[in-house]
Design a protein around this motif. Structure first.
Motif, PDB file in Angstrom:
ATOM      1  N   ARG A  64     -65.689 -27.864  -9.282  1.00 28.73           N
ATOM      2  CA  ARG A  64     -64.593 -28.806  -9.512  1.00 28.73           C
ATOM      3  C   ARG A  64     -65.047 -30.244  -9.272  1.00 28.73           C
ATOM      4  O   ARG A  64     -64.754 -31.141 -10.066  1.00 28.73           O
ATOM      5  CB  ARG A  64     -63.420 -28.476  -8.596  1.00 28.73           C
ATOM      6  CG  ARG A  64     -62.221 -29.389  -8.832  1.00 28.73           C
ATOM      7  CD  ARG A  64     -61.294 -29.430  -7.671  1.00 28.73           C
ATOM      8  NE  ARG A  64     -61.980 -30.018  -6.536  1.00 28.73           N
ATOM      9  CZ  ARG A  64     -61.640 -29.809  -5.266  1.00 28.73           C
ATOM     10  NH1 ARG A  64     -60.638 -29.036  -4.970  1.00 28.73           N
ATOM     11  NH2 ARG A  64     -62.300 -30.375  -4.283  1.00 28.73           N
ATOM     12  N   ASP A  65     -65.787 -30.476  -8.184  1.00 30.34           N
ATOM     13  CA  ASP A  65     -66.248 -31.827  -7.873  1.00 30.34           C
ATOM     14  C   ASP A  65     -67.195 -32.349  -8.946  1.00 30.34           C
ATOM     15  O   ASP A  65     -67.132 -33.515  -9.327  1.00 30.34           O
ATOM     16  CB  ASP A  65     -66.927 -31.856  -6.512  1.00 30.34           C
ATOM     17  CG  ASP A  65     -65.955 -31.669  -5.364  1.00 30.34           C
ATOM     18  OD1 ASP A  65     -64.725 -31.737  -5.603  1.00 30.34           O
ATOM     19  OD2 ASP A  65     -66.424 -31.430  -4.228  1.00 30.34           O
ATOM     20  N   ARG A  66     -68.077 -31.483  -9.433  1.00 34.20           N
ATOM     21  CA  ARG A  66     -69.011 -31.904 -10.478  1.00 34.20           C
ATOM     22  C   ARG A  66     -68.252 -32.262 -11.750  1.00 34.20           C
ATOM     23  O   ARG A  66     -68.545 -33.257 -12.411  1.00 34.20           O
ATOM     24  CB  ARG A  66     -70.027 -30.810 -10.759  1.00 34.20           C
ATOM     25  CG  ARG A  66     -70.929 -31.138 -11.935  1.00 34.20           C
ATOM     26  CD  ARG A  66     -71.912 -30.067 -12.174  1.00 34.20           C
ATOM     27  NE  ARG A  66     -73.175 -30.534 -11.609  1.00 34.20           N
ATOM     28  CZ  ARG A  66     -74.285 -29.841 -11.609  1.00 34.20           C
ATOM     29  NH1 ARG A  66     -74.284 -28.620 -12.068  1.00 34.20           N
ATOM     30  NH2 ARG A  66     -75.386 -30.354 -11.129  1.00 34.20           N
ATOM     31  N   GLN A  67     -67.262 -31.460 -12.105  1.00 35.32           N
ATOM     32  CA  GLN A  67     -66.479 -31.738 -13.309  1.00 35.32           C
ATOM     33  C   GLN A  67     -65.686 -33.023 -13.151  1.00 35.32           C
ATOM     34  O   GLN A  67     -65.610 -33.833 -14.071  1.00 35.32           O
ATOM     35  CB  GLN A  67     -65.547 -30.578 -13.622  1.00 35.32           C
ATOM     36  CG  GLN A  67     -64.768 -30.786 -14.894  1.00 35.32           C
ATOM     37  CD  GLN A  67     -63.877 -29.615 -15.229  1.00 35.32           C
ATOM     38  OE1 GLN A  67     -63.810 -28.648 -14.487  1.00 35.32           O
ATOM     39  NE2 GLN A  67     -63.181 -29.698 -16.330  1.00 35.32           N
ATOM     40  N   GLU A  68     -65.086 -33.235 -11.976  1.00 37.07           N
ATOM     41  CA  GLU A  68     -64.326 -34.468 -11.750  1.00 37.07           C
ATOM     42  C   GLU A  68     -65.218 -35.691 -11.801  1.00 37.07           C
ATOM     43  O   GLU A  68     -64.815 -36.725 -12.329  1.00 37.07           O
ATOM     44  CB  GLU A  68     -63.594 -34.397 -10.414  1.00 37.07           C
ATOM     45  CG  GLU A  68     -62.367 -33.535 -10.447  1.00 37.07           C
ATOM     46  CD  GLU A  68     -61.633 -33.511  -9.113  1.00 37.07           C
ATOM     47  OE1 GLU A  68     -62.147 -34.082  -8.126  1.00 37.07           O
ATOM     48  OE2 GLU A  68     -60.542 -32.926  -9.059  1.00 37.07           O
ATOM     49  N   SER A  69     -66.437 -35.600 -11.254  1.00 31.51           N
ATOM     50  CA  SER A  69     -67.325 -36.758 -11.278  1.00 31.51           C
ATOM     51  C   SER A  69     -67.777 -37.066 -12.704  1.00 31.51           C
ATOM     52  O   SER A  69     -67.894 -38.232 -13.078  1.00 31.51           O
ATOM     53  CB  SER A  69     -68.529 -36.537 -10.364  1.00 31.51           C
ATOM     54  OG  SER A  69     -69.391 -35.546 -10.891  1.00 31.51           O
ATOM     55  N   SER A  70     -68.015 -36.028 -13.517  1.00 30.81           N
ATOM     56  CA  SER A  70     -68.395 -36.297 -14.903  1.00 30.81           C
ATOM     57  C   SER A  70     -67.218 -36.874 -15.677  1.00 30.81           C
ATOM     58  O   SER A  70     -67.401 -37.747 -16.518  1.00 30.81           O
ATOM     59  CB  SER A  70     -68.920 -35.031 -15.585  1.00 30.81           C
ATOM     60  OG  SER A  70     -67.888 -34.093 -15.756  1.00 30.81           O
TER      61      SER A  70
END
Length: 96
Positions: A64-70
């Motif tokens: 989730r964090d990786r998707q939000e940062s992208s």
């Protein structure tokens, strides 16, 4: 420019996820309780299941964090592009 549509989670989907998780954990707990083995083996399996569950939550958080940062970086890039396009005047004559 059109904004990308953010997917929304419905209450039914959320309830389905929570119920599914509760059924899975409950069935594993019932299986461990009635498993005909030594209590030490039962305890080991219970700790292994808890470790698996906490690892799954950690992995879900990382994804989730990786998707939000992208998504955030793409929104920043889109905002920069929008600003450049808003400031650009094709009919403006340079005074140089």
């Amino acid at each position: 420019m059109t904004k990308p549509v953010q997917p929304t989670m419905t209450a039914a989907y959320y309830a389905q996820c929570v119920i599914s998780f509760a059924v899975a954990i409950g069935s594993v707990a019932i299986g461990l309780i009635f498993l005909p083995v030594n209590p030490w083996v039962r305890a080991f399996l219970a700790v292994a299941v808890l470790y698996t569950v906490t690892s799954a939550f950690g992995l879900a958080k990382c994804v989730r964090d990786r998707q939000e940062s992208s998504n955030m970086s793409s929104r920043v890039d889109q905002a920069r592009l929008d600003k450049l396009l808003a400031e650009h005047d094709p009919y403006k004559v340079d005074s140089n």
